[in-house]
Design a protein around this motif. Structure first.
Motif, PDB file in Angstrom:
ATOM      1  N   ARG A 190     -16.888  -2.226 -20.439  1.00  0.00           N
ATOM      2  CA  ARG A 190     -18.175  -2.469 -19.796  1.00  0.00           C
ATOM      3  C   ARG A 190     -18.041  -2.859 -18.330  1.00  0.00           C
ATOM      4  NH1 ARG A 190     -19.542  -4.650 -25.059  1.00  0.00           N
ATOM      5  NH2 ARG A 190     -18.919  -6.744 -24.420  1.00  0.00           N
ATOM      6  N   GLN A 191     -16.802  -3.079 -17.882  1.00  0.00           N
ATOM      7  CA  GLN A 191     -16.584  -3.414 -16.479  1.00  0.00           C
ATOM      8  C   GLN A 191     -16.864  -2.196 -15.598  1.00  0.00           C
ATOM      9  OE1 GLN A 191     -15.830  -6.563 -15.406  1.00  0.00           O
ATOM     10  NE2 GLN A 191     -16.151  -7.064 -17.571  1.00  0.00           N
ATOM     11  N   PRO A 192     -17.341  -2.424 -14.357  1.00  0.00           N
ATOM     12  CA  PRO A 192     -17.645  -1.294 -13.473  1.00  0.00           C
ATOM     13  C   PRO A 192     -16.384  -0.569 -13.004  1.00  0.00           C
ATOM     14  CG  PRO A 192     -17.866  -3.382 -12.296  1.00  0.00           C
ATOM     15  CD  PRO A 192     -17.652  -3.730 -13.745  1.00  0.00           C
ATOM     16  N   ASP A 193     -16.565   0.675 -12.574  1.00  0.00           N
ATOM     17  CA  ASP A 193     -15.452   1.436 -11.997  1.00  0.00           C
ATOM     18  C   ASP A 193     -14.944   0.731 -10.745  1.00  0.00           C
ATOM     19  OD1 ASP A 193     -16.023   3.226 -13.966  1.00  0.00           O
ATOM     20  OD2 ASP A 193     -16.952   4.714 -12.653  1.00  0.00           O
ATOM     21  N   TRP A 194     -13.654   0.915 -10.439  1.00  0.00           N
ATOM     22  CA  TRP A 194     -13.145   0.390  -9.178  1.00  0.00           C
ATOM     23  C   TRP A 194     -12.395   1.494  -8.446  1.00  0.00           C
ATOM     24  CZ3 TRP A 194      -7.823  -0.207  -8.095  1.00  0.00           C
ATOM     25  CH2 TRP A 194      -6.963  -0.057  -9.197  1.00  0.00           C
ATOM     26  N   HIS A 195     -12.450   1.425  -7.114  1.00  0.00           N
ATOM     27  CA  HIS A 195     -11.934   2.488  -6.250  1.00  0.00           C
ATOM     28  C   HIS A 195     -10.754   1.972  -5.436  1.00  0.00           C
ATOM     29  CE1 HIS A 195     -15.763   4.355  -7.279  1.00  0.00           C
ATOM     30  NE2 HIS A 195     -16.365   3.276  -6.832  1.00  0.00           N
ATOM     31  N   ARG A 196      -9.830   2.886  -5.150  1.00  0.00           N
ATOM     32  CA  ARG A 196      -8.631   2.523  -4.386  1.00  0.00           C
ATOM     33  C   ARG A 196      -8.321   3.599  -3.355  1.00  0.00           C
ATOM     34  NH1 ARG A 196      -2.390   2.724  -6.334  1.00  0.00           N
ATOM     35  NH2 ARG A 196      -2.948   4.914  -6.259  1.00  0.00           N
ATOM     36  N   LEU A 197      -7.900   3.156  -2.167  1.00  0.00           N
ATOM     37  CA  LEU A 197      -7.444   4.064  -1.113  1.00  0.00           C
ATOM     38  C   LEU A 197      -6.004   3.702  -0.792  1.00  0.00           C
ATOM     39  CD1 LEU A 197      -8.884   6.302   0.726  1.00  0.00           C
ATOM     40  CD2 LEU A 197      -8.701   4.599   2.541  1.00  0.00           C
ATOM     41  N   ALA A 198      -5.118   4.714  -0.738  1.00  0.00           N
ATOM     42  CA  ALA A 198      -3.700   4.457  -0.518  1.00  0.00           C
ATOM     43  C   ALA A 198      -3.085   5.620   0.245  1.00  0.00           C
ATOM     44  CB  ALA A 198      -2.977   4.239  -1.851  1.00  0.00           C
ATOM     45  N   LYS A 199      -1.790   5.526   0.475  1.00  0.00           N
ATOM     46  CA  LYS A 199      -1.062   6.554   1.217  1.00  0.00           C
ATOM     47  C   LYS A 199      -1.052   7.858   0.435  1.00  0.00           C
ATOM     48  CE  LYS A 199       3.491   7.503   3.224  1.00  0.00           C
ATOM     49  NZ  LYS A 199       2.965   7.886   4.541  1.00  0.00           N
ATOM     50  N   PRO A 200      -1.407   8.971   1.077  1.00  0.00           N
ATOM     51  CA  PRO A 200      -1.390  10.265   0.379  1.00  0.00           C
ATOM     52  C   PRO A 200       0.034  10.667   0.013  1.00  0.00           C
ATOM     53  CG  PRO A 200      -2.668  10.380   2.418  1.00  0.00           C
ATOM     54  CD  PRO A 200      -1.917   9.091   2.447  1.00  0.00           C
ATOM     55  N   GLY A 201       0.154  11.426  -1.049  1.00  0.00           N
ATOM     56  CA  GLY A 201       1.465  11.895  -1.462  1.00  0.00           C
ATOM     57  C   GLY A 201       1.983  13.009  -0.576  1.00  0.00           C
ATOM     58  N   GLU A 202       1.088  13.734   0.103  1.00  0.00           N
ATOM     59  CA  GLU A 202       1.481  14.836   0.971  1.00  0.00           C
ATOM     60  C   GLU A 202       1.671  14.331   2.401  1.00  0.00           C
ATOM     61  OE1 GLU A 202      -1.356  17.931   0.495  1.00  0.00           O
ATOM     62  OE2 GLU A 202      -1.163  17.993  -1.679  1.00  0.00           O
ATOM     63  N   ALA A 203       1.788  15.250   3.343  1.00  0.00           N
ATOM     64  CA  ALA A 203       2.056  14.882   4.730  1.00  0.00           C
ATOM     65  C   ALA A 203       0.777  14.606   5.510  1.00  0.00           C
ATOM     66  CB  ALA A 203       2.852  15.995   5.410  1.00  0.00           C
ATOM     67  N   GLN A 204      -0.304  14.238   4.822  1.00  0.00           N
ATOM     68  CA  GLN A 204      -1.559  13.937   5.508  1.00  0.00           C
ATOM     69  C   GLN A 204      -1.517  12.525   6.071  1.00  0.00           C
ATOM     70  OE1 GLN A 204      -3.544  14.781   1.818  1.00  0.00           O
ATOM     71  NE2 GLN A 204      -4.696  16.460   2.724  1.00  0.00           N
ATOM     72  N   PRO A 205      -2.199  12.274   7.186  1.00  0.00           N
ATOM     73  CA  PRO A 205      -2.159  10.944   7.794  1.00  0.00           C
ATOM     74  C   PRO A 205      -2.913   9.912   6.966  1.00  0.00           C
ATOM     75  CG  PRO A 205      -3.674  12.376   8.993  1.00  0.00           C
ATOM     76  CD  PRO A 205      -2.962  13.243   8.010  1.00  0.00           C
ATOM     77  N   PHE A 206      -2.390   8.707   6.963  1.00  0.00           N
ATOM     78  CA  PHE A 206      -3.033   7.553   6.341  1.00  0.00           C
ATOM     79  C   PHE A 206      -3.309   6.560   7.457  1.00  0.00           C
ATOM     80  CE2 PHE A 206      -2.270   3.661   3.418  1.00  0.00           C
ATOM     81  CZ  PHE A 206      -3.641   3.506   3.254  1.00  0.00           C
ATOM     82  N   VAL A 207      -4.573   6.436   7.854  1.00  0.00           N
ATOM     83  CA  VAL A 207      -4.939   5.689   9.052  1.00  0.00           C
ATOM     84  C   VAL A 207      -5.992   4.639   8.712  1.00  0.00           C
ATOM     85  CG1 VAL A 207      -5.986   5.839  11.345  1.00  0.00           C
ATOM     86  CG2 VAL A 207      -4.403   7.620  10.579  1.00  0.00           C
ATOM     87  N   LEU A 208      -5.792   3.431   9.249  1.00  0.00           N
ATOM     88  CA  LEU A 208      -6.783   2.355   9.195  1.00  0.00           C
ATOM     89  C   LEU A 208      -7.027   1.908  10.630  1.00  0.00           C
ATOM     90  CD1 LEU A 208      -5.205   0.233   6.304  1.00  0.00           C
ATOM     91  CD2 LEU A 208      -6.900   2.059   6.099  1.00  0.00           C
ATOM     92  N   SER A 209      -8.291   1.896  11.048  1.00  0.00           N
ATOM     93  CA  SER A 209      -8.587   1.589  12.450  1.00  0.00           C
ATOM     94  C   SER A 209      -9.857   0.767  12.569  1.00  0.00           C
ATOM     95  CB  SER A 209      -8.733   2.888  13.255  1.00  0.00           C
ATOM     96  OG  SER A 209      -9.195   2.620  14.566  1.00  0.00           O
ATOM     97  N   SER A 210      -9.732  -0.425  13.153  1.00  0.00           N
ATOM     98  CA  SER A 210     -10.934  -1.194  13.471  1.00  0.00           C
ATOM     99  C   SER A 210     -11.452  -0.828  14.864  1.00  0.00           C
ATOM    100  CB  SER A 210     -10.645  -2.700  13.389  1.00  0.00           C
ATOM    101  OG  SER A 210      -9.623  -3.079  14.284  1.00  0.00           O
ATOM    102  N   ARG A 211     -10.818   0.156  15.485  1.00  0.00           N
ATOM    103  CA  ARG A 211     -11.328   0.720  16.743  1.00  0.00           C
ATOM    104  C   ARG A 211     -12.244   1.914  16.481  1.00  0.00           C
ATOM    105  NH1 ARG A 211      -5.574   1.354  19.984  1.00  0.00           N
ATOM    106  NH2 ARG A 211      -4.762  -0.750  19.606  1.00  0.00           N
ATOM    107  N   GLY A 212     -12.459   2.242  15.225  1.00  0.00           N
ATOM    108  CA  GLY A 212     -13.295   3.373  14.868  1.00  0.00           C
ATOM    109  C   GLY A 212     -12.504   4.666  14.826  1.00  0.00           C
TER     110      GLY A 212
END
Length: 287
Positions: free
Chosen positions: A231-253
């Motif tokens: 009965r618990q709600p779904d939860w979502h996760r963002l992580a490093k891709p397995g392929e050569a795609q960029p994984f970027v976090l930016s508080s500069r937008g």
């Protein structure tokens, strides 16, 4: 010297192509909302929410959600003067991003992080938060240190792009025997309590019939726990891709991250051209 020029040309060219490719990835990926995001490589944007455990910048002591730091010492040797890195590190604490539709947990390991908050200053102590007596010898010999600390804070806008996955408790299967066994082991850890519940004849042990009741009760308890978890709600996760795609976090937008990658690509291209020029000059001179 020629080998160094070849390396600079090759490394600069590779880095330039990679950074341009990553900038194009960011530019061409549309933004998604957390609740409706497809599984896979997605772009999200929202506000950083408070974490379960507060982080503190290791050089400033400022509260934050994520940090990265570097300590350098100024070195002189003859005509050579340069900053040498002594220590560096970054937080691995998970982040929580929220938009108007939901929340997503972010595992920052392996991400290229571009924080809006960046402090750089100098001092005479290797660790600026320690008591000055620890750096007495450094002060006497005129040691010079440079500190860099970057942070992400609660309430900041964050752009994020990476591998998105949704976990649904209701869809997760459960091994009935394994779940029952886990409950029994949990109860046996408090054997006195187990006897109090199931030792019907009070002889201080569990006979066969009483043990069958323990097994039955444990199975029912495991099934009840599974229904509650479902009965618990779904939860979502963002992580490093397995392929050569960029994984970027930016508080500069998004645009700030793209500008950073393009500048890095340009600088790498200049290094590549410099290496190529040096190779040509050396070949012309010695051949």
């Amino acid at each position: 010297m020629f080998a160094g020029a070849v390396f600079a040309c090759a490394a600069g060219g590779w880095s330039s192509v990679r950074c341009w490719s990553q900038a194009r990835h960011l530019q061409d990926t549309p933004s998604s909302k957390i609740r409706s995001a497809a599984q896979g490589y997605v772009e999200l944007a929202g506000l950083l929410q408070s974490a379960e455990q507060t982080q503190f910048g290791p050089l400033t002591g400022q509260p934050c959600l994520w940090w990265r730091y570097e300590i350098e010492r100024y070195r002189t040797s003859g005509r050579s003067r340069r900053w040498q890195t002594l220590e560096s590190g970054r937080s691995e604490a998970w982040l929580r991003l929220a938009d108007s539709t939901g929340e997503c947990l972010i595992d920052p390991r392996g991400a290229q992080v571009y924080p809006a908050t960046r402090q750089v200053w100098e001092g005479t102590l290797r660790h600026p938060l320690r008591d000055a007596s620890y750096g007495l010898l450094d002060g006497l010999f005129g040691a010079r240190y440079r500190y860099t600390e970057e942070r992400l804070h609660e309430g900041e806008y964050l752009y994020a792009i990476g591998e998105f996955q949704t976990q649904s408790p209701a869809s997760q299967s459960v091994d009935g025997e394994q779940a029952r066994g886990a409950v029994v082991r949990e109860w046996k850890a408090d054997f006195t309590g187990l006897l109090r519940r199931f030792d019907a004849n009070g002889n201080g042990r569990l006979d066969d019939e009483e043990w069958r009741l323990v097994q039955l009760a444990a199975r029912l308890e495991a099934e009840q726990r599974h229904r509650q978890a479902a009965r618990q709600p779904d939860w979502h996760r963002l992580a490093k891709p397995g392929e050569a795609q960029p994984f970027v976090l930016s508080s500069r937008g998004k645009e700030g991250a793209i500008r950073h990658l393009r500048r890095k690509a340009l600088l790498s291209a200049l290094v590549c051209l410099g290496g190529a020029w040096a190779m040509a000059w050396l070949l012309d001179r010695f051949l």
